[in-house]
Every structure is written in structure tokens, then in C-alpha cells.
Design a protein around this motif. Sequence first.
Motif: not given
Length: 480
Positions: A130, A183, A203, A205
Motif C-alpha cells: 500500500d 477498500k 488493508s 480491497n
Amino acid sequence: MRKQLPVYLMSSSSVLAALTAKPAPAADTLDFVEQETQVFAASRYVQTLAQTPANVTIISADELRRFGFRTISEALQTLPGVYDAASQWPGLGFRGVAIPGDFGSRILYLINGMPIYEPTYGGFFIEHLDIATIMRIEVVRGPGSALYGSGAVLAVVNLVTRTGHDYPNARLWGEAGSHGFRKGYASISGVSASGVDGFASVSANERDGRDFYLREYDSPLTNNGLSIGNDAGDGSRFFGRLSRQMSRGQTWLQAHYVEQDRSDLLASYSTVFNTDRLRLDEWFASVEAGTQQYLFGGQVTARGYYQGFSETGDYPYNRNVPQTGGLIQFLDATDFRSDQFGAELRYERGFASGSRLLGGLEVKRIETHHVDGETSGPFRDGTVDVDRRPRYNLYSLFFQDEIPVGASGTLFLGGRYNSTKIFRRRFARALARAWPTSTNFPNSPPASWSTARRFVRRQFTSPCFRTANRQPTRYGEIRI
């Protein structure tokens, strides 16, 4: 068909309780500014931009924040000579060179100085990290195999992540956009009472994808060129780093993990068009533990690491010629798995004469596993035909000597020797010279000088597992 431009909405908030950020003292601010002009990737030790023997660009934390880049690839494409070379897979080209089908294996990526790639394809997809995790990016153009070995042909890109010292806070934000994209991202960082600097981020998504029209498939047999509902995908990422400064050096532990599941709506490799059964499930993981100590009159760095990669691929086909769209009679099941275990020891020392010597050795064990078979129907039935498990060891020695030559500037000599049993032995060498030049008048003070560089390099890249039957490719370069 008219293109649809993606539109993204973002919401962000700081979520902080015990780790509420305090105003940084002036000394910390000055340290942060100094870091923005220092680079590690060019010589594997910290230098200023003027001291490096290469063409180096730094994308600073301020630039990442001000321009709002959504991915690392977007940030890199703002640099001269860097462009998007993606086909069905993500990829970048440097200085007009992007070899089709090499999966980025001519660009070496580092995470906090750790070379990271997987030996199946020989590269690293930078979407696996990221951009919110990144503090700044160092880009060293040109070959770097003399220090890093295979893969550092077109450029070396060092991704420097955030730290608890520079960003002591917690963050939580989300995105939503067109084509059903969403996300979420969260991170936490800080420095403990015992002096341990920590940063961690996660994270996830997901996207529904878009419908696509391909003129090459514009036929009633292939749904008139329309691929509908075949672009879905999802993924998750984790990165974490702990470090601690000690009286004679520092220690660190770093880990990274990503997994993703995606379809390919372009019917790559002449597969069946207009189906969501061309699936790729992937994961990539890396762990590194290291220490850096001031010993024997210099700086000793020791590190050990593991990097693993897995890809499960289902490629749908039928026996019609040309193939009928949407009809799946069998799958070509192709799976890759690779694991590499390595250790590196290097020594760096400066001398009273102004010279600086770096030398080291690296040992690596690489194990790969390839499964390739055919199964009936649109889903796997558990049968395969080919199972290969090549394994080999890699031994490397490398050095670099930085030698001042008075008013003429600095001379850099370097080389790396790689030895394996299944690939030919390779030696990469580098010779560079950097000298100050006045940008104003002949008698202008040194503060207004810039640095000119001339270097000659001989580089190589060894074949990855997919191209093991090809000969290693060598690249030479002369730059003035």
C-alpha cells in the motif's frame, strides 16, 4: 465502446487514544529534512544525493502527500523515463525499455533496503504494498547488479516505509469508487517506553470489475466481443516492522504478506473468452530479521530472511477451433510455488583518507515447485500431469570501494560474483566517477556546485523459473 473513467471517493480519520501525536521538537524536524536528501539504495549505505555514484531521484513524503498518489506505480510514473508497461499484468518500463513477458524482472525492488522478489517470475508486483505504508521512494536508474545481483538491470527502487518515530499515530480510512471498488486501510505506529519503534498496517480491497469490449473477439461465437462480469477480484495486505536503536547499532524485524484472487477478462494465452473461470489465486510473504553493529572499526550488518510465493492458475479451454466463447471443456491447471531462505553478512568501513569500503557475502537456498496438468470441466478434479521440484543454492560475493581522488572527485569500483549449479556463474562489475562542477561561475563557492557522473557497468540477469531453459541475459551500459 466509450471508456469509463474511474471515480474514487475517500474518507479518512485519525483514530488515536494512547498514541496521540505530540508536536515534534525542532531537532526531529531537522532530522526528517535531512532524511529527504539521503539515499541508501545506490551504494547499500547512507549517502547524500551529491555523493552517490548513480542517477538517483527521491520521491519525498511531502510529494506523496501533496499529489495524492493512489498507488506506488502512479508515483513512479511521474518520474522522467518511467511509464506504464502493463498488459494483463501490472508492470513498469524504465528509460524506454519494457521487455514483454518479463513480469518486471529487470527492475529490483527493495523494502527498507531488503531486496524482494520471487524466483518464479523473477519480479515483484509493487501493487503488493500500500502506498499509505510508504514514507518515501528512492529510485536509482541504471544497472545495479554489481551490488545486488540478478534483476537489478534497469533500475533499483527502494521503498522506505513509515516509522513510529516519524509518524506516531493511528489511521483508519476507506475508499469507494466506480466498477464496485471498495477498500479499507488501517495502521498504527509509535515508540514504546523501552525504545522499540513499531509500525503495522493492514488493508483489504474488493472490486466487481467492469465489462469490456474486444474487437478481436467480435463474433457471434464469442458474444460479439463483450466480456461481461468477468473482472472481479479481491485482496488483502499486511506489513509490519519493529526496530530498536542500541548503543552500538540497531536490530529489526520486518514482515510482509499479501494475498489476492482475480480474474482475467482478456482471455490471455488463447483461453476461452467471456468467462470468469480464468482465475489466479496468489500469495506472497517475506520475513527479515537483522542487526547492524559497530565492530572491528566499522559497521557490520547481518540479516536472515525468508520469501515465499504461491500462484494457483486455472486456464479454461475447449476443443473447438476457433474456441467457442463461454464453453469450457477442460482446465489447464498451472501452479507455482517458490521458497527462498537466505542470509547475508556485510562489512562497511570508512578510512581517514576519505575512502569507504563495503564488502559482503550472501548464501541463498531456493526451492521451487511446478504443477501443470489438465482437468475435465470448468472446475478442478484433482488430477495433474507434471510435477517438478528444482532446487538450488546461490552463493554471492560483492564489494564496492569509494576512493577520493582530490579535486577530480570520487572514484567508485565495485563487483559481484554469483555462483549456482544450474545457471552459469556470473560476475558483474561497475566503475564510476563523480566530480563537482560549478553551475554558476568558475570561482563560485562549493555550496553552489552540482555533481557530474560518468560510469561504465557490466550487468546480468539470471533466468527465473519460468525461463530456466533460456540463457542468462547480460546488459552492458556506458553513460557519460
